[in-house]
Design a protein around this motif. Structure first.
Motif, mmCIF file in Angstrom:
data_model
loop_
_atom_site.group_PDB
_atom_site.id
_atom_site.type_symbol
_atom_site.label_atom_id
_atom_site.label_comp_id
_atom_site.label_asym_id
_atom_site.label_seq_id
_atom_site.Cartn_x
_atom_site.Cartn_y
_atom_site.Cartn_z
ATOM 1 N N LEU A 489 0.838 -1.194 0.000
ATOM 2 C CA LEU A 489 0.000 0.000 0.000
ATOM 3 C C LEU A 489 0.873 1.245 0.000
ATOM 4 O O LEU A 489 0.656 2.179 -0.797
ATOM 5 C CB LEU A 489 -0.913 -0.013 1.229
ATOM 6 N N ILE A 490 1.869 1.297 0.885
ATOM 7 C CA ILE A 490 2.749 2.472 0.960
ATOM 8 C C ILE A 490 3.507 2.655 -0.348
ATOM 9 O O ILE A 490 3.556 3.755 -0.907
ATOM 10 C CB ILE A 490 3.728 2.329 2.140
ATOM 11 N N GLU A 491 4.058 1.573 -0.863
ATOM 12 C CA GLU A 491 4.858 1.672 -2.084
ATOM 13 C C GLU A 491 4.023 2.078 -3.292
ATOM 14 O O GLU A 491 4.539 2.646 -4.252
ATOM 15 C CB GLU A 491 5.570 0.345 -2.345
ATOM 16 N N SER A 492 2.731 1.813 -3.262
ATOM 17 C CA SER A 492 1.854 2.204 -4.360
ATOM 18 C C SER A 492 1.735 3.716 -4.496
ATOM 19 O O SER A 492 1.345 4.219 -5.550
ATOM 20 C CB SER A 492 0.442 1.614 -4.149
ATOM 21 N N PHE A 493 2.068 4.442 -3.424
ATOM 22 C CA PHE A 493 1.885 5.901 -3.443
ATOM 23 C C PHE A 493 3.199 6.643 -3.230
ATOM 24 O O PHE A 493 3.198 7.810 -2.861
ATOM 25 C CB PHE A 493 0.873 6.300 -2.363
ATOM 26 N N VAL A 494 4.320 5.969 -3.484
ATOM 27 C CA VAL A 494 5.613 6.605 -3.241
ATOM 28 C C VAL A 494 5.876 7.754 -4.198
ATOM 29 O O VAL A 494 6.268 8.844 -3.791
ATOM 30 C CB VAL A 494 6.759 5.581 -3.328
ATOM 31 N N GLN A 495 5.647 7.548 -5.470
ATOM 32 C CA GLN A 495 6.067 8.526 -6.474
ATOM 33 C C GLN A 495 4.944 9.501 -6.809
ATOM 34 O O GLN A 495 3.975 9.159 -7.478
ATOM 35 C CB GLN A 495 6.528 7.818 -7.740
ATOM 36 N N SER A 496 5.077 10.694 -6.336
ATOM 37 C CA SER A 496 4.192 11.816 -6.694
ATOM 38 C C SER A 496 2.729 11.540 -6.425
ATOM 39 O O SER A 496 1.873 12.140 -7.068
ATOM 40 C CB SER A 496 4.372 12.180 -8.177
ATOM 41 N N GLY A 497 2.445 10.628 -5.518
ATOM 42 C CA GLY A 497 1.050 10.359 -5.194
ATOM 43 C C GLY A 497 0.307 9.623 -6.278
ATOM 44 O O GLY A 497 -0.906 9.572 -6.284
ATOM 45 N N VAL A 498 1.036 9.053 -7.269
ATOM 46 C CA VAL A 498 0.368 8.347 -8.372
ATOM 47 C C VAL A 498 0.447 6.859 -8.094
ATOM 48 O O VAL A 498 1.523 6.316 -7.864
ATOM 49 C CB VAL A 498 1.035 8.675 -9.710
ATOM 50 N N LYS A 499 -0.681 6.201 -8.112
ATOM 51 C CA LYS A 499 -0.698 4.767 -7.847
ATOM 52 C C LYS A 499 -0.025 4.019 -8.989
ATOM 53 O O LYS A 499 -0.209 4.309 -10.158
ATOM 54 C CB LYS A 499 -2.135 4.238 -7.691
ATOM 55 N N GLU A 500 0.779 3.011 -8.614
ATOM 56 C CA GLU A 500 1.351 2.122 -9.604
ATOM 57 C C GLU A 500 0.400 0.951 -9.795
ATOM 58 O O GLU A 500 -0.086 0.375 -8.829
ATOM 59 C CB GLU A 500 2.707 1.610 -9.103
ATOM 60 N N HIS A 501 0.189 0.576 -10.992
ATOM 61 C CA HIS A 501 -0.738 -0.524 -11.273
ATOM 62 C C HIS A 501 0.047 -1.748 -11.742
ATOM 63 O O HIS A 501 1.154 -1.633 -12.249
ATOM 64 C CB HIS A 501 -1.744 -0.124 -12.333
#
Length: 501
Positions: A489-501
């Motif tokens: 969950l944390i890593e999904s929002f690491v970069q600029s608040g954009v979720k990685e899919h």
């Protein structure tokens, strides 16, 4: 439970140039909703993310002990009180939490009042630089959806009940079951479709939050906010509800992050106690009394922060506990013990059960109680926080549901998990109703005796409860399912608040 130190967080592999993600959590202004989201926020901060808890000023004041403890630990956790002045709508003075309401008629006006937080919340978020990576808002706070979408910020919703209940509610909504039940007979049983175990409900026990008359718009707005969210965070763990989590994720079509039991992050029980209302309770006296009792001998009795029992029902509970012969620790709210009649009766009960009965007036440190070796059972209203806290500490339960999700939580505990004995109620009592004594002393005696007694069934319930307690602890440890889900969950929002899919 082993927990990484703040400096050894899950984002250690991230480059120093990348700022940690910032999660803004927005609980509903009710103790049962605030407590798990505060636990989540603290856990996020312990794992290296920045976390904010946004609520009303009064609730921030109640959380002062948690804030001070986080500050001493150097955690990036803050508590934000939004300007809030409830309109004059028949609400108690400076009403900022559901536990301050005096009457059921005040619930809808208070929900209306909470919508006014949207403006201050929007201003708070706009002032943050950089913008938050993610907003995690309670399912009952749909007013956060417009703020998040207007600013282009990802939003997850936090749903307080079990995944079992959430799946049943979602399937009932999808298949029009609520409408069929509303038009049907009170005695008819209905099957909830699309659930991997048989689930039968009646009009009185049908799944659904905010299904009472006058709440239709609140429910519609909450469902719409759920549908536009980017995912859901749930306070449960896979070893408890794996089959329901999978079905719920498929039905939602969104990620479901199971990160519980969140109560296990509250290792400092003094700080946990400050999550309750600011009622002075001598925690040492409670612990000292429990220390004198035999292991697994005490029946703990508590019905959450909102449900209120009137004198006739209190008398039945007390007589049932006395007649059972078991040691008991019973929490009676201050609002329940205001009349001289009740005060005198409680005093007489304490005298005749001296040594084996303890009545706590006000609020008790529930995690301290449930984690004590002397406690062997819990009479609970089946609110998900309380039920999951019991499970996490390996304590079997007597189930006494009152309203909303609690009847299906009872079915999960009794029929699916095998850790509960039902007290036998079949109809809801909505929060502040002066109920017609649905549970008599014989019901209490029967259920307590079944839970605390001997025999193969009782032993099997205790075995299963202990087993789930061990699984709960493993889920929260490094490498466990909830620990790893929080990492993702944390890593999904690491970069600029954009979720990685």
């Amino acid at each position: 439970m082993s927990t990484m130190a703040p400096t050894e967080h899950a984002l250690a592999a991230a480059t120093t140039a990348t700022p940690p993600p910032h999660f803004v959590t927005v609980p509903l202004a009710a103790q049962g909703h605030i407590i798990p989201l505060v636990g989540l926020a603290r856990l996020l901060a312990e794992r290296g993310a920045r976390a904010s808890v946004v609520t009303t000023p009064l609730n921030v004041a109640r959380l002062r002990g948690v804030a001070e403890q986080a500050a001493r630990a150097g955690l990036p956790l803050e508590f934000v009180g939004l300007p809030f002045q409830p309109p004059d709508a028949g609400l108690p003075l400076d009403c900022q939490n559901f536990d301050m309401l005096d009457d059921n008629s005040q619930f809808n006006p208070f929900f209306d009042a909470l919508r006014e937080l949207a403006g201050p919340f929007d201003a708070y978020v706009r002032a943050l630089a950089p913008r938050p990576s993610c907003i995690i808002s309670d399912w009952c706070n749909p007013w956060t959806a417009g703020v998040a979408s207007g600013l282009g910020i990802p939003r997850l919703f936090f749903y307080g009940p079990s995944c079992f209940f959430s799946l049943c509610d979602l399937k009932a909504t999808e298949h029009g079951l609520h409408e069929r039940i509303a038009a049907g007979d009170d005695r008819e049983q209905y099957v909830v479709p699309g659930v991997p175990v048989p689930v039968k409900v009646t009009k009185a026990t049908a799944p659904g939050f905010l299904t009472h008359p006058g709440c239709e718009m609140f429910r519609y707005e909450s469902i719409e906010a759920m549908r536009t969210a980017d995912g859901v965070v749930v306070n449960t763990f896979l070893d408890l509800e794996a089959q329901f989590v999978a079905c719920y994720e498929t039905a939602l079509g969104k990620p479901v992050w199971t990160v519980g039991p969140l109560s296990l992050v509250n290792r400092d029980l003094e700080a946990t106690a400050s999550l309750g209302k600011t009622v002075a309770v001598n925690q040492q006296a409670i612990t000292a009394w429990l220390d004198e009792q035999a292991p697994d001998s005490v029946m703990y009795v508590s019905f959450g922060s909102i449900a209120r029992k009137f004198s006739k029902q209190l008398f039945e509970v007390g007589h049932g506990l006395k007649d059972s012969g078991n040691p008991f620790l019973w929490v009676v709210k201050e609002s329940e013990a205001t009349s001289p009649e009740v005060q005198q009766w409680l005093h007489a009960l304490e005298e005749c059960t001296a040594g084996r009965g303890l009545v706590v007036r006000g609020w008790a440190p529930q995690l301290t109680v449930l984690s004590h070796r002397a406690v062997g059972g819990f009479v609970t209203h089946c609110g998900w926080n309380s039920l999951l806290e019991a499970i996490a500490h390996g304590v079997p339960v007597v189930t006494w549901p009152h309203f909303e999700d609690q009847f299906l939580n009872e079915r999960l505990a009794v029929d699916v998990l095998g850790v509960g004995v039902p007290i036998g109620v079949t109809a809801p009592v909505f929060i502040l109703d002066d109920e017609p004594v649905p549970v008599v002393r014989g019901d209490i005696l029967r259920a307590v005796s079944a839970l605390m007694g001997g025999g193969e069934e009782a032993d099997e319930r205790r075995r299963k409860a202990k087993e789930y307690g061990e699984k709960a602890r493993r889920a929260m440890e490094k490498g466990g399912s909830s620990y790893e889900n929080l990492t993702r969950l944390i890593e999904s929002f690491v970069q600029s608040g954009v979720k990685e899919h």
